[in-house]
Design a protein around this motif. Structure first.
Motif, PDB file in Angstrom:
ATOM      1  N   SER A 111      37.101  44.075  36.992  1.00 35.18           N
ATOM      2  CA  SER A 111      38.728  45.403  37.293  1.00 35.18           C
ATOM      3  C   SER A 111      37.979  44.626  38.609  1.00 35.18           C
ATOM      4  O   SER A 111      39.330  44.686  39.936  1.00 35.18           O
ATOM      5  CB  SER A 111      37.917  46.480  37.630  1.00 35.18           C
ATOM      6  OG  SER A 111      38.142  47.702  38.793  1.00 35.18           O
ATOM      7  N   ASN A 112      36.548  44.360  39.433  1.00 37.96           N
ATOM      8  CA  ASN A 112      36.710  43.639  40.449  1.00 37.96           C
ATOM      9  C   ASN A 112      37.475  43.007  40.593  1.00 37.96           C
ATOM     10  O   ASN A 112      37.847  42.073  42.254  1.00 37.96           O
ATOM     11  CB  ASN A 112      35.088  43.290  41.591  1.00 37.96           C
ATOM     12  CG  ASN A 112      34.313  44.485  40.931  1.00 37.96           C
ATOM     13  OD1 ASN A 112      34.936  46.056  41.071  1.00 37.96           O
ATOM     14  ND2 ASN A 112      33.180  44.201  41.400  1.00 37.96           N
ATOM     15  N   GLU A 115      40.828  43.551  41.726  1.00 38.57           N
ATOM     16  CA  GLU A 115      40.760  44.375  43.276  1.00 38.57           C
ATOM     17  C   GLU A 115      41.731  43.205  44.056  1.00 38.57           C
ATOM     18  O   GLU A 115      41.865  43.180  44.585  1.00 38.57           O
ATOM     19  CB  GLU A 115      39.744  45.847  43.430  1.00 38.57           C
ATOM     20  CG  GLU A 115      40.118  46.443  42.126  1.00 38.57           C
ATOM     21  CD  GLU A 115      38.640  47.012  42.967  1.00 38.57           C
ATOM     22  OE1 GLU A 115      37.949  46.960  43.219  1.00 38.57           O
ATOM     23  OE2 GLU A 115      38.473  47.890  41.414  1.00 38.57           O
ATOM     24  N   THR A 116      40.180  42.199  43.676  1.00 39.89           N
ATOM     25  CA  THR A 116      40.321  41.054  44.627  1.00 39.89           C
ATOM     26  C   THR A 116      41.245  40.251  44.802  1.00 39.89           C
ATOM     27  O   THR A 116      41.562  39.051  45.577  1.00 39.89           O
ATOM     28  CB  THR A 116      38.842  40.426  44.984  1.00 39.89           C
ATOM     29  OG1 THR A 116      38.858  40.034  43.742  1.00 39.89           O
ATOM     30  CG2 THR A 116      38.212  41.933  45.229  1.00 39.89           C
TER      31      THR A 116
END
Length: 163
Positions: A111-112, A115-116
Motif C-alpha cells: 500500500s505504501n 501511495e508513493t
C-alpha cells in the motif's frame, strides 16, 4: 450420533482450515509474483480478511471438536497419534499469528508503494520470504495431521508399516 455430528463438524472445519489457508497462501504468492503493488494490496487485503474471519475460527473449531471427539470416543490424550497430532497442530498454530502479522505487513508495504509510486523493495522481499517459508512448514504439518486423522497412526508407525 453425537460422535458422527462432531466428526462431521471436525472434518468440515479441517476443510475450511486447509482449503482457505491454502487458497490464501497461493493467491498471495501469485499476487506477489506480479511485483505489482496494486495487485498485491488488493489480494493481501482479501487474504488477511479471509484468514482472520474464516481460517482462524476453523482452527479453534478443530481444537474444540477434536477434544470432544476424543472424550466421546473414550480415548486418552496420551493416545500416540492424538498427542502427536496435537503437538504438530500447536506448532502449526504457533506459526499462524506471525503469518497473519506478516500478511498484514506485506499489505501495508504494498500500500505504501502504491501511495508513493515506488516499486517494492528488498524489505518486502525479505518479509515475503519469511512468510513463504512459514507457509511451507505450516502446510507440511497440516498434511501430516490429516494423514494421522485418516490412518490413526503417527508418521513413524506408518513408515514402519510400509517398510
Amino acid at each position: 450420533m453425537l460422535y458422527l455430528c462432531l466428526k462431521y463438524i471436525h472434518i468440515i472445519a479441517a476443510v475450511f482450515l486447509f482449503g482457505f489457508g491454502m487458497g490464501s497462501y497461493l493467491y498471495l504468492i501469485a499476487a506477489s509474483r506480479t511485483a505489482n503493488p496494486q495487485v498485491i494490496v488488493h489480494v493481501a487485503r482479501m487474504v488477511v480478511r479471509f484468514d482472520t474471519w474464516i481460517t482462524t475460527p476453523a482452527g479453534f473449531i478443530q481444537i474444540v471438536t477434536g477434544y470432544l471427539l476424543m472424550k466421546v470416543a473414550g480415548l486418552p490424550l496420551s493416545t500416540e497419534w492424538i498427542l502427536t497430532s496435537l503437538i504438530i497442530f500447536l506448532c502449526v498454530g504457533s506459526l499462524w499469528l506471525p503469518v497473519l502479522a506478516l500478511q498484514k505487513r506485506l499489505c501495508v508495504m504494498a500500500s505504501n508503494a502504491v501511495e508513493t509510486g515506488r516499486t517494492l523493495d528488498d524489505e518486502y522481499r525479505s518479509v515475503y520470504k519469511k512468510w513463504w517459508w512459514m507457509g511451507v512448514f505450516g502446510f507440511a504439518g497440516m498434511f501430516v495431521i490429516v494423514m494421522m486423522m485418516v490412518t490413526k497412526m503417527t508418521p513413524g508407525q506408518l513408515i514402519q508399516l510400509l517398510v
